[in-house]
Design a protein around this motif. Sequence first.
Motif, PDB file in Angstrom:
ATOM      1  N   ALA A  11      -0.899  -6.301 -10.918  1.00  0.00           N
ATOM      2  CA  ALA A  11      -1.717  -6.961  -9.909  1.00  0.00           C
ATOM      3  C   ALA A  11      -0.895  -8.005  -9.155  1.00  0.00           C
ATOM      4  O   ALA A  11      -0.035  -8.675  -9.745  1.00  0.00           O
TER       5      ALA A  11
ATOM      6  N   HIS B  39       0.817  -1.213   0.000  1.00  0.00           N
ATOM      7  CA  HIS B  39       0.000   0.000   0.000  1.00  0.00           C
ATOM      8  C   HIS B  39       0.855   1.269   0.000  1.00  0.00           C
ATOM      9  O   HIS B  39       0.414   2.313  -0.472  1.00  0.00           O
TER      10      HIS B  39
ATOM     11  N   GLU C  68      -7.860  -1.319   0.369  1.00  0.00           N
ATOM     12  CA  GLU C  68      -8.496  -2.495  -0.214  1.00  0.00           C
ATOM     13  C   GLU C  68      -7.989  -2.751  -1.628  1.00  0.00           C
ATOM     14  O   GLU C  68      -7.717  -3.891  -2.004  1.00  0.00           O
ATOM     15  N   GLN C  69      -7.848  -1.682  -2.414  1.00  0.00           N
ATOM     16  CA  GLN C  69      -7.353  -1.837  -3.777  1.00  0.00           C
ATOM     17  C   GLN C  69      -5.901  -2.298  -3.773  1.00  0.00           C
ATOM     18  O   GLN C  69      -5.501  -3.127  -4.587  1.00  0.00           O
TER      19      GLN C  69
ATOM     20  N   THR D  86      -4.231   5.198  -3.702  1.00  0.00           N
ATOM     21  CA  THR D  86      -5.270   4.181  -3.816  1.00  0.00           C
ATOM     22  C   THR D  86      -5.724   3.756  -2.424  1.00  0.00           C
ATOM     23  O   THR D  86      -5.045   4.002  -1.426  1.00  0.00           O
TER      24      THR D  86
ATOM     25  N   HIS E 117      -6.277  -8.757  -7.975  1.00  0.00           N
ATOM     26  CA  HIS E 117      -6.269  -8.493  -9.416  1.00  0.00           C
ATOM     27  C   HIS E 117      -6.296  -7.003  -9.756  1.00  0.00           C
ATOM     28  O   HIS E 117      -6.572  -6.635 -10.901  1.00  0.00           O
ATOM     29  N   SER E 118      -5.990  -6.147  -8.787  1.00  0.00           N
ATOM     30  CA  SER E 118      -5.998  -4.701  -9.036  1.00  0.00           C
ATOM     31  C   SER E 118      -4.588  -4.185  -9.294  1.00  0.00           C
ATOM     32  O   SER E 118      -3.642  -4.553  -8.600  1.00  0.00           O
ATOM     33  N   VAL E 119      -4.473  -3.326 -10.314  1.00  0.00           N
ATOM     34  CA  VAL E 119      -3.202  -2.652 -10.573  1.00  0.00           C
ATOM     35  C   VAL E 119      -3.207  -1.321  -9.827  1.00  0.00           C
ATOM     36  O   VAL E 119      -4.266  -0.763  -9.521  1.00  0.00           O
ATOM     37  N   LEU E 120      -2.009  -0.811  -9.548  1.00  0.00           N
ATOM     38  CA  LEU E 120      -1.861   0.489  -8.912  1.00  0.00           C
ATOM     39  C   LEU E 120      -1.292   1.457  -9.946  1.00  0.00           C
ATOM     40  O   LEU E 120      -0.227   1.207 -10.513  1.00  0.00           O
TER      41      LEU E 120
ATOM     42  N   ASP F  65      -5.931  -6.015  -3.215  1.00  0.00           N
ATOM     43  CA  ASP F  65      -6.806  -6.843  -4.045  1.00  0.00           C
ATOM     44  C   ASP F  65      -5.949  -7.647  -5.023  1.00  0.00           C
ATOM     45  O   ASP F  65      -5.037  -7.111  -5.655  1.00  0.00           O
TER      46      ASP F  65
END
Length: 400
Positions: free
Chosen positions: A75, A41, A50-51, A47, A56-59, A54
């Motif tokens: 991800a 994080h 949670e994102q 972001t 499958h989430s990209v930053l 996650d």
Amino acid sequence: MTHLETATPEALRADMVRALHEQDAIVSEAVAAAFTAVPRHRFGPDTTMEQAYDLHSVLPVKKDANGLPLSVISAPHLQAVMLEQAGIEPGMRVLEIGSGGYNAAVIQELVGADGEVITLDIDRDVIDRARQYLDDTGYDQVKTMAADAETALADLGTFDRIVATVTTWDIPPSWIGALGEKGRLVTPLTVCGTTRSVAFERDGDGLVSRSYRLASFVPMQGEGAAPDRKVMLREGVALQTDNEQVPLNAKALGRALAGDRLEKWSGAAYDLPDELDWFMTLNLPSPARLHASQDVIDSGLVEPSAKLGVVALVSEDSIAYRTRRPNPDTGTAGYESGVIAHGPQAEALAEQYTELLRRWAKDHQRRGAATIRYLPGAAPSPLPPGTARKRHGHVTVTWA
């Protein structure tokens, strides 16, 4: 309040690692420990927590003037898969091509205090950002470098592992030269818009795959950028290929698409679509990738298979592409593969496509059946099935 709203970063990280284990993205204790150690994080402060955790989430790292991503932190699921493919061990010297900071920190955990990590990116803004967050999180041992990876490796010595986190269309000679004798290159290699993360090892003057997995990354910039030919057949329908030999006659193909539609069914099971797509891309004689927007699909003009891109067989005035329909007689998957074709050559193209679908189902319908080789130098002419020309060499894929 929900668990996600109250959980600590450490708890979210533990949940992420546990879920990656359950999905077989993480299979080793070393990669699990590295993912547990690095505070993801903190590399994406804009972001939500949670994102950041996650699977499958990209930053986002940097966007262009149109808001499209130029650089992202991939991800966790994809990063874990690629690091497992890499098999990084303590004490190794590792180069990362394409930097967001986070992945380099995870690699530093894997190589330990006696290893060396260099993360390289063509964009000075991206590498400066990575440097800041690496320092802020205590990974100041990681070295950062702003350079074009197409040419920069010649002066960096040899590496035990090279991990590219941008889509590569070709493999420069300097990358092969920078691999140690038992080195491994993990790179998202793209052929006609179809990308696989391939773990390559040395094979004479070239490379041979050890494993491959489905992948998606932002494209490489600079001298190594992929050639891209794209035409619009009508609003919401595009054809794209990197093969200069494939005809892309937008006007004739647009007329074909608006005309009569031929359906041809193979009688073969539709299963493992990512493996099937790879096989068709390399074995069709004139492949391109067909993309259609949701409203065009909803109108019934183009099948849903084109929403994320489907490999098509094209001629000057005709096009054929894959579809499916429910058919419990084709096996456990419950679907039968088929072909939609348009244009004066619809019947001939549909027949070619259907024969390949049958061959796939009969001989190759399993995961991991392909062996991918990269060979420097000119491709043979005429081009054999399973071969794709590149700038510095050619890719040959064979199926067991």
